[in-house]
Scaffold this motif. Structure first.
Motif, short mmCIF file in Angstrom:
data_model
loop_
_atom_site.label_atom_id
_atom_site.label_comp_id
_atom_site.label_asym_id
_atom_site.label_seq_id
_atom_site.Cartn_x
_atom_site.Cartn_y
_atom_site.Cartn_z
N ARG A 214 10.20 -9.35 -2.28
CA ARG A 214 10.45 -10.38 -1.25
C ARG A 214 10.21 -11.75 -1.86
O ARG A 214 9.20 -11.96 -2.54
CB ARG A 214 9.51 -10.20 -0.04
N GLU A 216 8.74 -14.69 -1.36
CA GLU A 216 7.78 -15.37 -0.51
C GLU A 216 6.98 -16.33 -1.37
O GLU A 216 7.06 -16.27 -2.59
CB GLU A 216 6.79 -14.37 0.09
N GLY A 221 -2.91 -11.90 -2.92
CA GLY A 221 -2.47 -10.80 -2.05
C GLY A 221 -1.04 -10.91 -1.58
O GLY A 221 -0.61 -10.17 -0.69
N ARG A 222 -0.28 -11.87 -2.12
CA ARG A 222 1.13 -11.98 -1.74
C ARG A 222 1.95 -12.23 -3.00
O ARG A 222 1.80 -13.25 -3.65
CB ARG A 222 1.32 -13.13 -0.73
N TYR A 223 2.79 -11.29 -3.33
CA TYR A 223 3.56 -11.37 -4.56
C TYR A 223 5.05 -11.18 -4.25
O TYR A 223 5.41 -10.77 -3.14
CB TYR A 223 3.10 -10.30 -5.55
N PHE A 226 5.78 -6.47 -5.14
CA PHE A 226 4.51 -5.87 -4.75
C PHE A 226 4.76 -4.39 -4.52
O PHE A 226 5.89 -3.93 -4.59
CB PHE A 226 3.94 -6.56 -3.49
N GLN A 228 4.18 -0.75 -2.37
CA GLN A 228 3.80 -0.13 -1.10
C GLN A 228 3.67 1.38 -1.27
O GLN A 228 4.36 2.00 -2.07
CB GLN A 228 4.87 -0.41 -0.02
N LEU A 364 9.28 -6.93 12.03
CA LEU A 364 10.58 -6.30 11.80
C LEU A 364 11.14 -5.86 13.15
O LEU A 364 10.41 -5.43 14.03
CB LEU A 364 10.45 -5.10 10.85
N ALA A 384 -4.09 -7.94 5.82
CA ALA A 384 -3.46 -6.72 6.34
C ALA A 384 -3.14 -5.79 5.17
O ALA A 384 -2.41 -6.17 4.26
CB ALA A 384 -2.19 -7.06 7.10
N CYS A 386 -2.16 -2.49 5.84
CA CYS A 386 -1.23 -1.46 6.28
C CYS A 386 -0.60 -1.88 7.60
O CYS A 386 -1.29 -2.38 8.49
CB CYS A 386 -1.96 -0.14 6.46
N GLY A 387 0.71 -1.73 7.70
CA GLY A 387 1.39 -2.01 8.95
C GLY A 387 2.27 -0.82 9.29
O GLY A 387 2.82 -0.18 8.39
N ALA A 409 3.48 1.38 6.19
CA ALA A 409 3.53 0.98 4.78
C ALA A 409 2.20 0.32 4.43
O ALA A 409 1.74 -0.58 5.13
CB ALA A 409 4.68 0.01 4.53
N ILE A 410 1.59 0.81 3.38
CA ILE A 410 0.33 0.25 2.89
C ILE A 410 0.66 -0.71 1.75
O ILE A 410 1.47 -0.39 0.88
CB ILE A 410 -0.58 1.37 2.35
N GLY A 411 0.06 -1.90 1.77
CA GLY A 411 0.22 -2.83 0.65
C GLY A 411 -0.75 -2.42 -0.44
O GLY A 411 -1.95 -2.64 -0.34
P1 ATP Z 1 2.18 -10.06 6.17
O1 ATP Z 1 1.94 -10.35 7.59
O2 ATP Z 1 0.94 -10.01 5.36
O3 ATP Z 1 3.25 -10.91 5.56
P2 ATP Z 1 4.15 -8.06 6.75
O4 ATP Z 1 4.05 -7.88 8.21
O5 ATP Z 1 5.24 -8.89 6.17
O6 ATP Z 1 2.75 -8.56 6.14
P3 ATP Z 1 5.02 -5.34 6.27
O7 ATP Z 1 6.43 -5.70 6.06
O8 ATP Z 1 4.63 -4.64 7.49
O9 ATP Z 1 4.13 -6.64 6.04
O10 ATP Z 1 4.48 -4.53 5.00
C1 ATP Z 1 3.34 -3.69 5.07
C2 ATP Z 1 2.25 -4.13 4.13
O11 ATP Z 1 2.79 -4.50 2.86
C3 ATP Z 1 1.49 -5.36 4.56
O12 ATP Z 1 0.50 -5.04 5.48
C4 ATP Z 1 0.92 -5.86 3.25
O13 ATP Z 1 -0.26 -5.16 2.93
C5 ATP Z 1 1.98 -5.50 2.27
N1 ATP Z 1 2.80 -6.67 1.90
C6 ATP Z 1 3.82 -7.22 2.59
N2 ATP Z 1 4.34 -8.27 1.93
C7 ATP Z 1 3.63 -8.38 0.78
C8 ATP Z 1 3.67 -9.26 -0.36
N3 ATP Z 1 4.57 -10.22 -0.46
N4 ATP Z 1 2.77 -9.08 -1.35
C9 ATP Z 1 1.84 -8.09 -1.29
N5 ATP Z 1 1.76 -7.23 -0.26
C10 ATP Z 1 2.63 -7.36 0.76
#
Ligand code: ATP
Ligand code: MG
Length: 521
Positions: A214, A216, A221-223, A226, A228, A364, A384, A386-387, A409-411
């Protein structure tokens, strides 16, 4: 002199190095082990898919699809790339020379090439590509006829037609638009349909792990690449016990890893029947001047685009207003309310502690009813790990039969960070034996010894070149070896090998079989 170029990994992506990779392996092995005990099988998916798959499932208005995807046109063959450049040159030539005919043959070739690629399956036959072919064929025919008409010679009509034909070719997707996967649920659903998994015993329980992409803003914690670890349950029923068991599986996985302080937030966001009603109510409430005026610019915009996302706001000043908004739990239809109550009951049955969070909505589009998120300590604002949630309509949207689905999905990057913060990294594997061989005549014995020790499962370092005794022992020390196996000419001749324990410097002699037996103790 040319400057040496220093290459660096691009922004937002990173290398994972030893010894940290040992923790990644432990996490992934634990996932394989725990998920198998719940009857899940691993699915390995492609890293890219046609763009449309994500656009249609995740939703065109979401952040992920509207701005975060890595998308590109993949020319399916060199031949097709050549067609593009040929047509471009021919167009320029015909303008320069005023000879309309110069453009005719390459245009014909381009259209034939497109037709052949569609027939041969190199380019996906979609409504878009089919229409493009039809329109190009008809423009070509008009252009051909116009060229034969003596009255049109030198007239602007010819030029207009040539122009139309050229841009028709140019815009034509000779190749598929593909996207690096930003998540994997869409792919799992695509695979379920493609392989006719509805005829397998239901529900089908699958898990996956691997990289997602992605675009971003990179931060802790945001790459941009990344990882899952996720799972999906697909089938004919949406029994609340399934939701609870899926959540139980994540919680069990985290517990097995020794992750402490994780918190599970739970909500139901209703279904296609009751959610729109609630959203309407929420929107009306948010639009009231006394409320709207207290919201920031982002939230004000979301009143129109996606009012549910206002609930997600972390802005301090908005909190008192948001807390007083109508809550979805009070507006669920009877079926959704009963489903939600039963999910909660089923969690209690499984000893899974949860925290109801009426403001939990997910980013989503495909989610409905049960939604959940797990946060973990040590991660700052990206907490977060896991979502997940239910997405009963998704398979149908993608062209399959009506099917119920739930997943998470677990990050993995964040999970690892949290484990590291809590000091849960495994001790790196130690080197067991350093083979200190001295003199060319001992080398073949050293090679044999290393092979026998490695065969018995020991980690062995066999230096590639001869070293002096002192240097060899220094090297063994630096590598953290437990033992040095000393092989000088005397040892080789007598068959009595010297084993030195590096922690205390003690030495003993062993024959080869004795040595293996001794080390195995
Ligand atoms: P966030 O609110 O942190 O952006 P998200 O709602 O976009 O998360 P999901 O698409 O539900 O996340 O993905 C599930 C998990 O994947 C997240 O809970 C997070 O742990 C992980 N994740 C999502 N985007 C990233 C990212 N850019 N880098 C690292 N981990 C990520
Ligand atoms: Mg996100």
């Amino acid at each position: 002199m040319a400057e040496k170029q220093k290459f660096q990994a691009i922004r937002g992506v990173r290398d994972l190095l030893p010894p940290e990779t040992a923790l990644w392996n432990r996490v992934e092995q634990t996932a394989h082990d725990v998920f198998a005990t719940f009857g899940f099988g691993e699915i390995r998916l492609p890293i890219f898919e046609v763009t449309e798959l994500f656009a249609r499932s995740i939703g065109a208005d979401t952040d992920v699809v509207s701005k975060e995807m890595y998308t590109f046109v993949a020319h399916s063959s060199k031949y097709q790339e050549e067609l593009y450049s040929e047509i471009e040159e021919a167009y320029d030539d015909s303008i320069r020379s005023g000879d309309e005919n110069l453009f005719l043959t390459p245009a014909r070739k381009f259209i034939d090439g497109l037709e052949a690629s569609l027939k041969g399956g190199e380019i996906g036959l979609t409504a878009g590509t089919e229409a493009a072919l039809q329109s190009l064929t008809s423009t070509f025919r008009r252009y051909e006829q116009a060229l034969e008409d003596p009255n049109l010679k030198g007239e602007p009509e010819l030029e207009i037609l040539r122009h139309e034909l050229f841009f028709g070719c140019w815009d034509c997707p000779l190749g598929e638009t593909i996207t690096l996967r930003p998540e994997a649920t869409a792919s799992v659903c695509r695979a379920y349909i493609q392989h006719g998994m509805h005829s397998l015993p239901q529900p089908v329980k699958l898990y996956y792990l691997g990289p997602m992409f992605r675009r971003e803003r990179p931060q802790k914690g945001r790459y941009r690449q990344f990882y899952q670890i996720g799972a999906e349950v697909l089938g004919g029923t949406d029994a609340p016990a399934i939701d609870a068991e899926v959540i139980e599986m994540v919680v069990t996985f985290f517990a097995r890893l020794g992750l402490e302080g994780a918190k599970l937030d739970l909500n139901s966001i209703g279904c296609r029947e009751c959610r729109p009603e609630y959203v309407k109510l929420l929107k009306a409430e948010l639009s009231k001047p006394e409320i709207k005026d207290k919201l920031g610019a982002d939230s004000q915009r979301r009143i129109e685009t996606n009012p549910l996302r206002v609930l997600d706001s972390k802005l301090e000043s908005e909190q008192p207003v948001i807390e007083k908004l109508p809550r979805i739990a009070e507006h669920l239809c009877p079926a959704c309310a009963a489903h939600y109550a039963s999910v909660k009951h089923n969690l209690v049955l499984r000893n899974v502690a949860y925290h109801e969070n009426w403001r939990l909505v997910r980013g989503l589009d495909y989610y409905m009813r049960t939604t959940f998120e797990i946060t973990a300590p040590g991660l700052g604002s990206q907490n977060a790990v896991c979502g997940g949630g239910r997405y009963d309509g998704l398979i149908e949207i993608l062209g399959g039969l009506p099917t119920k689905g739930i997943g998470f999905a677990i990050g993995e990057d964040r999970l690892i960070l949290s484990l590291q913060e809590a000091g849960k990294s495994p001790a790196p594997r130690r080197l067991d034996v350093y083979v200190a061989w001295m003199g060319e005549k001992t080398y073949d014995t050293a090679v044999r010894a290393a092979r026998a020790l490695r065969g018995a499962g020991f980690a062995v370092e066999l230096p590639a070149t001869a070293q002096k005794f002192g240097k060899a022992l220094g090297h063994a020390d630096k590598l953290g070896a437990r033992y040095a196996l000393i092989l000088g000419e005397d040892e080789v001749a007598s068959g009595q090998w010297t084993l030195k324990t590096l922690s205390d410097g003690s030495q003993s002699k062993f024959t080869e079989p004795q040595l293996l037996a001794h080390l195995k103790l």
